[in-house]
Motif scaffolding. Structure first.
Motif: not given
Length: 123
Positions: A21-49
């Motif tokens: 879950s990604c809970a937002a506060s202080g702004f409304t998600l309706d007008y925001y693109t949201i991305g999930w990213f991940r970073q494994a040990p020793g690797k660069e951060r990559e886009g997931v979805s």
């Protein structure tokens, strides 16, 4: 104060499932693109979805297509990442990030980032 808080990570066996879950506060998600990213040990951060702000179009990295599903509940100001058929190579810290009034979704240029939640896939 603008904030994104991830939750739902943990230890799971190969083939198992988790829902982040990604809970937002202080702004409304309706007008925001949201991305999930991940970073494994020793690797660069990559886009997931990603889920776009304009029409809800979704994007998935090839490595997770058919296994992960992104969704948003604007009423709860929360975006989810359902992860099924997890593999050891999915082990990483997962971050959510937002971009306002844009369909952009990438490692660079997002407006806000959460602090991440650790997913460990191991037997």
């Amino acid at each position: 104060q603008v904030q994104l808080v991830e939750s739902g990570g943990g230890l799971v066996q190969p083939g198992g499932s988790l829902r982040l879950s990604c809970a937002a506060s202080g702004f409304t998600l309706d007008y925001y693109t949201i991305g999930w990213f991940r970073q494994a040990p020793g690797k660069e951060r990559e886009g997931v979805s990603c889920t776009s702000s304009s029409d809800g179009t979704t994007y998935y990295a090839d490595s997770v297509k058919g296994r992960f599903t992104i969704s948003r509940d604007n009423a709860k100001n929360t975006v989810y990442l359902q992860m099924n058929s997890l593999k050891p190579e999915d082990t990483a810290v997962y971050y959510c990030a937002s971009k306002g009034y844009s369909d952009y979704c990438g490692r660079y240029g997002m407006d806000y980032w959460g602090k991440g939640t650790l997913v460990t896939v191991s037997s």
